[in-house]
Design a protein around this motif. Structure first.
Motif, PDB file in Angstrom:
ATOM      1  N   CYS A  12       0.828  -1.214   0.000  1.00  0.00           N
ATOM      2  CA  CYS A  12       0.000   0.000   0.000  1.00  0.00           C
ATOM      3  C   CYS A  12       0.863   1.266   0.000  1.00  0.00           C
ATOM      4  O   CYS A  12       0.576   2.229  -0.711  1.00  0.00           O
ATOM      5  CB  CYS A  12      -0.943   0.022   1.204  1.00  0.00           C
ATOM      6  SG  CYS A  12      -2.180  -1.267   1.088  1.00  0.00           S
ATOM      7  N   GLY A  13       1.920   1.261   0.800  1.00  0.00           N
ATOM      8  CA  GLY A  13       2.798   2.430   0.881  1.00  0.00           C
ATOM      9  C   GLY A  13       3.403   2.772  -0.472  1.00  0.00           C
ATOM     10  O   GLY A  13       3.484   3.938  -0.877  1.00  0.00           O
ATOM     11  N   THR A  14       3.822   1.747  -1.183  1.00  0.00           N
ATOM     12  CA  THR A  14       4.464   1.960  -2.494  1.00  0.00           C
ATOM     13  C   THR A  14       3.453   2.468  -3.518  1.00  0.00           C
ATOM     14  O   THR A  14       3.735   3.386  -4.284  1.00  0.00           O
ATOM     15  CB  THR A  14       5.126   0.646  -2.978  1.00  0.00           C
ATOM     16  OG1 THR A  14       5.946   0.164  -1.924  1.00  0.00           O
ATOM     17  CG2 THR A  14       5.954   0.865  -4.221  1.00  0.00           C
ATOM     18  N   ILE A  15       2.272   1.867  -3.498  1.00  0.00           N
ATOM     19  CA  ILE A  15       1.217   2.296  -4.436  1.00  0.00           C
ATOM     20  C   ILE A  15       0.899   3.783  -4.219  1.00  0.00           C
ATOM     21  O   ILE A  15       0.802   4.562  -5.157  1.00  0.00           O
ATOM     22  CB  ILE A  15      -0.045   1.411  -4.243  1.00  0.00           C
ATOM     23  CG1 ILE A  15       0.234   0.004  -4.761  1.00  0.00           C
ATOM     24  CG2 ILE A  15      -1.266   2.029  -4.929  1.00  0.00           C
ATOM     25  CD1 ILE A  15      -0.854  -1.011  -4.453  1.00  0.00           C
ATOM     26  N   ARG A  16       0.786   4.142  -2.943  1.00  0.00           N
ATOM     27  CA  ARG A  16       0.469   5.546  -2.589  1.00  0.00           C
ATOM     28  C   ARG A  16       1.586   6.486  -3.050  1.00  0.00           C
ATOM     29  O   ARG A  16       1.335   7.563  -3.576  1.00  0.00           O
ATOM     30  CB  ARG A  16       0.308   5.645  -1.078  1.00  0.00           C
ATOM     31  CG  ARG A  16      -0.905   6.433  -0.674  1.00  0.00           C
ATOM     32  CD  ARG A  16      -1.042   6.526   0.838  1.00  0.00           C
ATOM     33  NE  ARG A  16      -1.866   5.485   1.418  1.00  0.00           N
ATOM     34  CZ  ARG A  16      -1.454   4.570   2.281  1.00  0.00           C
ATOM     35  NH1 ARG A  16      -0.194   4.527   2.688  1.00  0.00           N
ATOM     36  NH2 ARG A  16      -2.278   3.675   2.761  1.00  0.00           N
ATOM     37  N   ARG A  17       2.820   6.054  -2.859  1.00  0.00           N
ATOM     38  CA  ARG A  17       3.984   6.881  -3.208  1.00  0.00           C
ATOM     39  C   ARG A  17       3.989   7.271  -4.681  1.00  0.00           C
ATOM     40  O   ARG A  17       4.473   8.322  -5.054  1.00  0.00           O
ATOM     41  CB  ARG A  17       5.252   6.072  -2.865  1.00  0.00           C
ATOM     42  CG  ARG A  17       6.524   6.823  -2.985  1.00  0.00           C
ATOM     43  CD  ARG A  17       7.636   6.132  -2.207  1.00  0.00           C
ATOM     44  NE  ARG A  17       7.441   6.257  -0.778  1.00  0.00           N
ATOM     45  CZ  ARG A  17       7.642   5.294   0.111  1.00  0.00           C
ATOM     46  NH1 ARG A  17       8.057   4.107  -0.276  1.00  0.00           N
ATOM     47  NH2 ARG A  17       7.430   5.499   1.379  1.00  0.00           N
ATOM     48  N   PHE A  18       3.446   6.388  -5.516  1.00  0.00           N
ATOM     49  CA  PHE A  18       3.439   6.664  -6.953  1.00  0.00           C
ATOM     50  C   PHE A  18       2.069   7.132  -7.453  1.00  0.00           C
ATOM     51  O   PHE A  18       1.727   6.957  -8.627  1.00  0.00           O
ATOM     52  CB  PHE A  18       3.958   5.446  -7.727  1.00  0.00           C
ATOM     53  CG  PHE A  18       5.428   5.211  -7.480  1.00  0.00           C
ATOM     54  CD1 PHE A  18       6.383   6.054  -8.036  1.00  0.00           C
ATOM     55  CD2 PHE A  18       5.863   4.194  -6.647  1.00  0.00           C
ATOM     56  CE1 PHE A  18       7.737   5.875  -7.792  1.00  0.00           C
ATOM     57  CE2 PHE A  18       7.215   3.999  -6.386  1.00  0.00           C
ATOM     58  CZ  PHE A  18       8.158   4.854  -6.965  1.00  0.00           C
ATOM     59  N   HIS A  19       1.321   7.743  -6.532  1.00  0.00           N
ATOM     60  CA  HIS A  19       0.059   8.404  -6.885  1.00  0.00           C
ATOM     61  C   HIS A  19      -0.970   7.476  -7.516  1.00  0.00           C
ATOM     62  O   HIS A  19      -1.748   7.894  -8.379  1.00  0.00           O
ATOM     63  CB  HIS A  19       0.319   9.595  -7.824  1.00  0.00           C
ATOM     64  CG  HIS A  19       1.318  10.556  -7.259  1.00  0.00           C
ATOM     65  ND1 HIS A  19       0.994  11.473  -6.297  1.00  0.00           N
ATOM     66  CD2 HIS A  19       2.650  10.707  -7.502  1.00  0.00           C
ATOM     67  CE1 HIS A  19       2.074  12.166  -5.972  1.00  0.00           C
ATOM     68  NE2 HIS A  19       3.102  11.717  -6.686  1.00  0.00           N
ATOM     69  N   LEU A  20      -0.939   6.222  -7.111  1.00  0.00           N
ATOM     70  CA  LEU A  20      -1.908   5.261  -7.649  1.00  0.00           C
ATOM     71  C   LEU A  20      -2.990   4.994  -6.604  1.00  0.00           C
ATOM     72  O   LEU A  20      -2.748   5.132  -5.398  1.00  0.00           O
ATOM     73  CB  LEU A  20      -1.171   3.961  -8.020  1.00  0.00           C
ATOM     74  CG  LEU A  20      -0.306   4.073  -9.281  1.00  0.00           C
ATOM     75  CD1 LEU A  20       0.787   3.009  -9.302  1.00  0.00           C
ATOM     76  CD2 LEU A  20      -1.180   3.967 -10.533  1.00  0.00           C
ATOM     77  N   PRO A  21      -4.190   4.614  -7.055  1.00  0.00           N
ATOM     78  CA  PRO A  21      -5.301   4.434  -6.106  1.00  0.00           C
ATOM     79  C   PRO A  21      -5.243   3.109  -5.351  1.00  0.00           C
ATOM     80  O   PRO A  21      -4.647   2.138  -5.825  1.00  0.00           O
ATOM     81  CB  PRO A  21      -6.535   4.465  -7.021  1.00  0.00           C
ATOM     82  CG  PRO A  21      -6.045   3.964  -8.333  1.00  0.00           C
ATOM     83  CD  PRO A  21      -4.602   4.416  -8.457  1.00  0.00           C
ATOM     84  N   LEU A  22      -5.887   3.086  -4.173  1.00  0.00           N
ATOM     85  CA  LEU A  22      -5.924   1.879  -3.356  1.00  0.00           C
ATOM     86  C   LEU A  22      -7.314   1.275  -3.262  1.00  0.00           C
ATOM     87  O   LEU A  22      -7.497   0.169  -2.768  1.00  0.00           O
ATOM     88  CB  LEU A  22      -5.418   2.199  -1.939  1.00  0.00           C
ATOM     89  CG  LEU A  22      -3.906   2.390  -1.815  1.00  0.00           C
ATOM     90  CD1 LEU A  22      -3.541   3.045  -0.496  1.00  0.00           C
ATOM     91  CD2 LEU A  22      -3.191   1.041  -1.953  1.00  0.00           C
ATOM     92  N   SER A  23      -8.322   2.051  -3.689  1.00  0.00           N
ATOM     93  CA  SER A  23      -9.677   1.494  -3.612  1.00  0.00           C
ATOM     94  C   SER A  23     -10.561   1.995  -4.746  1.00  0.00           C
ATOM     95  O   SER A  23     -10.251   2.977  -5.422  1.00  0.00           O
ATOM     96  CB  SER A  23     -10.301   1.812  -2.257  1.00  0.00           C
ATOM     97  OG  SER A  23     -10.276   3.191  -2.045  1.00  0.00           O
ATOM     98  N   VAL A  24     -11.649   1.259  -4.933  1.00  0.00           N
ATOM     99  CA  VAL A  24     -12.597   1.547  -6.009  1.00  0.00           C
ATOM    100  C   VAL A  24     -13.787   2.285  -5.417  1.00  0.00           C
ATOM    101  O   VAL A  24     -14.324   1.846  -4.414  1.00  0.00           O
ATOM    102  CB  VAL A  24     -13.165   0.218  -6.587  1.00  0.00           C
ATOM    103  CG1 VAL A  24     -13.978   0.480  -7.841  1.00  0.00           C
ATOM    104  CG2 VAL A  24     -12.078  -0.778  -6.838  1.00  0.00           C
ATOM    105  N   ALA A  25     -14.199   3.356  -6.054  1.00  0.00           N
ATOM    106  CA  ALA A  25     -15.452   3.989  -5.630  1.00  0.00           C
ATOM    107  C   ALA A  25     -16.459   3.760  -6.753  1.00  0.00           C
ATOM    108  O   ALA A  25     -16.085   3.690  -7.920  1.00  0.00           O
ATOM    109  CB  ALA A  25     -15.228   5.480  -5.409  1.00  0.00           C
ATOM    110  N   GLY A  26     -17.701   3.601  -6.385  1.00  0.00           N
ATOM    111  CA  GLY A  26     -18.750   3.508  -7.401  1.00  0.00           C
ATOM    112  C   GLY A  26     -18.903   2.145  -8.032  1.00  0.00           C
ATOM    113  O   GLY A  26     -19.455   2.027  -9.127  1.00  0.00           O
ATOM    114  N   CYS A  27     -18.415   1.100  -7.361  1.00  0.00           N
ATOM    115  CA  CYS A  27     -18.653  -0.258  -7.871  1.00  0.00           C
ATOM    116  C   CYS A  27     -18.756  -1.162  -6.647  1.00  0.00           C
ATOM    117  O   CYS A  27     -17.833  -1.209  -5.832  1.00  0.00           O
ATOM    118  CB  CYS A  27     -17.512  -0.697  -8.781  1.00  0.00           C
ATOM    119  SG  CYS A  27     -17.718  -2.359  -9.458  1.00  0.00           S
ATOM    120  N   SER A  28     -19.885  -1.853  -6.489  1.00  0.00           N
ATOM    121  CA  SER A  28     -20.087  -2.644  -5.268  1.00  0.00           C
ATOM    122  C   SER A  28     -19.213  -3.897  -5.271  1.00  0.00           C
ATOM    123  O   SER A  28     -18.789  -4.385  -6.322  1.00  0.00           O
ATOM    124  CB  SER A  28     -21.553  -3.057  -5.149  1.00  0.00           C
ATOM    125  OG  SER A  28     -21.833  -4.014  -6.149  1.00  0.00           O
ATOM    126  N   ALA A  29     -18.973  -4.419  -4.060  1.00  0.00           N
ATOM    127  CA  ALA A  29     -18.182  -5.649  -3.920  1.00  0.00           C
ATOM    128  C   ALA A  29     -18.880  -6.793  -4.651  1.00  0.00           C
ATOM    129  O   ALA A  29     -18.225  -7.619  -5.291  1.00  0.00           O
ATOM    130  CB  ALA A  29     -18.003  -5.972  -2.438  1.00  0.00           C
TER     131      ALA A  29
END
Ligand code: NAD
Ligand code: ZN
Length: 360
Positions: A295-312
């Motif tokens: 998660c830390g690495t994904i965040r560092r490169f401005h990438l998203p960690l979760s989906v909005a607008g689509c149900s599980a």
């Protein structure tokens, strides 16, 4: 300057990587016994910026190139566009030894590669990938394809290029969001195969985001090497190559579930890698620090960690429809630790549901 050798027997080729090497393309192509006529395929964005340089370097090396620019975007990977390229090749009189050069992102690479694989049952193919995604992923591995209205990449072939030329300096004009998307695949290589590389990417994050050419050359060559090592052992995509799909099972569901509009591929892969790390943890395979690292690495490169607008629930139904799901079983590529993966087909439904709820 770096050279990555891809060893595939008679289909072996070299990937040249460095800042400013676009203008050496013609010279690099002279080592082959090509005829003078050449088709350069690009899209309107890339062709407008780099088309002239490529035409010039080819001319200086004795080629007579014709540049054809297709519309930018995924819709160009279509039968109709392929037809216009065959027409250009026929009109120009390209023969079996005339090269087709792909100058652009993954769309142009897949499309021009498909045309090169099929025109006259195969003519020489040169890749000049200009997006980071194409440089580290689609230009290595020999998969070429066009889309069918009923599905992506359904019409294709395995066809290796004879040469790949990667100029890191062209990334300066790539939209930032596309750069981050390519970085998702770079992070993936670290996670599946190389712990030290994963740490290097994190350490050098500022230099990467500031487009330092030496660091870019290092991360691109390492990424190509990792993918090439896997492809060399499994050129036709059976079991081993599956590890390249880390994060992609959930990513494909996200792309389909959000109508291919909200996220680009790399963004979906970033969320998918977090999901796969969570599954690994809930399966008792990975320590919680592994999830934090991802998660830390994904965040560092401005990438998203979760989906909005689509149900599980919606994601779950798309997950089961993935073309890589055989007999209802999902083959999960899971992390034991950074740099070490395991394939599991026995992930319980409850864990999948829990993870999908967490990332939506
Ligand atoms: P893309 O080719 O559409 O390029 C993204 C955008 O960036 C385009 O608008 C393009 O014009 C622009 N662009 C590219 N390089 C640029 C530069 N240097 N300067 C300015 N603009 C630039 O998309 P992509 O992400 O490169 O590739 C996606 C495609 O790759 C998909 O079709 C996917 O299926 C395919 N793919 C294939 C493989 C494979 O193994 N063959 C692997 C992964 C992805
Ligand atoms: Zn991918």
């Amino acid at each position: 300057m770096a050279v990555v050798e891809v060893n595939l027997g008679k289909d072996s080729y070299n990937i040249h990587i460095g800042a400013g090497i676009l203008s050496e393309l013609g010279q690099l192509m002279r080592q082959f016994a090509f005829t003078a006529k050449a088709l350069v395929v690009s899209d309107e964005n890339v062709g407008a910026i780099y088309g002239a340089v490529v035409v010039e370097t080819l001319r200086q090396a004795g080629f007579s190139p014709r540049l054809v620019c297709v519309k930018p975007g995924e819709t160009a990977k279509a039968y109709e566009t392929a037809m216009t390229l065959y027409t250009a090749a026929i009109e120009e009189g390209l023969d079996r030894r005339s090269p087709i050069v792909a100058l652009g992102g993954g769309v142009v690479g897949d499309l021009a590669g498909f045309v090169a694989a099929t025109y006259l049952r195969g003519v020489p193919f040169i890749q000049v990938p200009t997006s980071l995604l194409a440089q580290v992923d689609s230009s290595v591995g020999g998969k070429v394809a066009i889309n069918h209205p009923l599905g992506k990449n359904l019409i294709g072939a395995f066809y290796q290029p004879q040469l790949v030329v990667i100029d890191t300096a062209v990334l300066a004009t790539l939209p930032r969001r596309e750069l981050y998307a390519g970085l998702a695949e770079v992070i993936k290589y670290g996670l599946i195969a190389d712990r030290d590389f994963f740490h290097y990417i994190n350490e050098k994050s500022n230099a990467i985001l500031a487009m330092d050419n030496n660091v870019l050359t290092a991360i691109i060559s390492r990424s190509c090497r990792i993918k090439a090592d896997i492809v060399e052992q499994d050129a036709r995509e059976s079991a081993l190559r599956m590890v390249l799909n880390f994060g992609h099972t959930i990513a494909h569901a996200i792309e389909a579930g959000t109508g291919f509009a909200q996220f680009n591929h790399g963004e979906a892969v970033a969320i998918g890698m977090r999901g796969a790390a969570l599954v690994s943890h809930y399966m008792g395979i990975a320590e919680p620090e592994v999830v934090e690292n991802v998660c830390g690495t994904i965040r560092r490169f401005h990438l998203p960690l979760s989906v909005a607008g689509c149900s599980a629930a919606k994601l779950h139904s798309y997950l089961l429809h993935d073309k890589k799901v055989i007999g209802g079983k999902i083959n999960w590529i899971l992390l034991r630790s950074v740099g070490e993966v395991q394939v599991h087909s026995d992930v319980p439904e409850q864990i999948v549901s829990r993870v999908l709820a967490e990332i939506t």
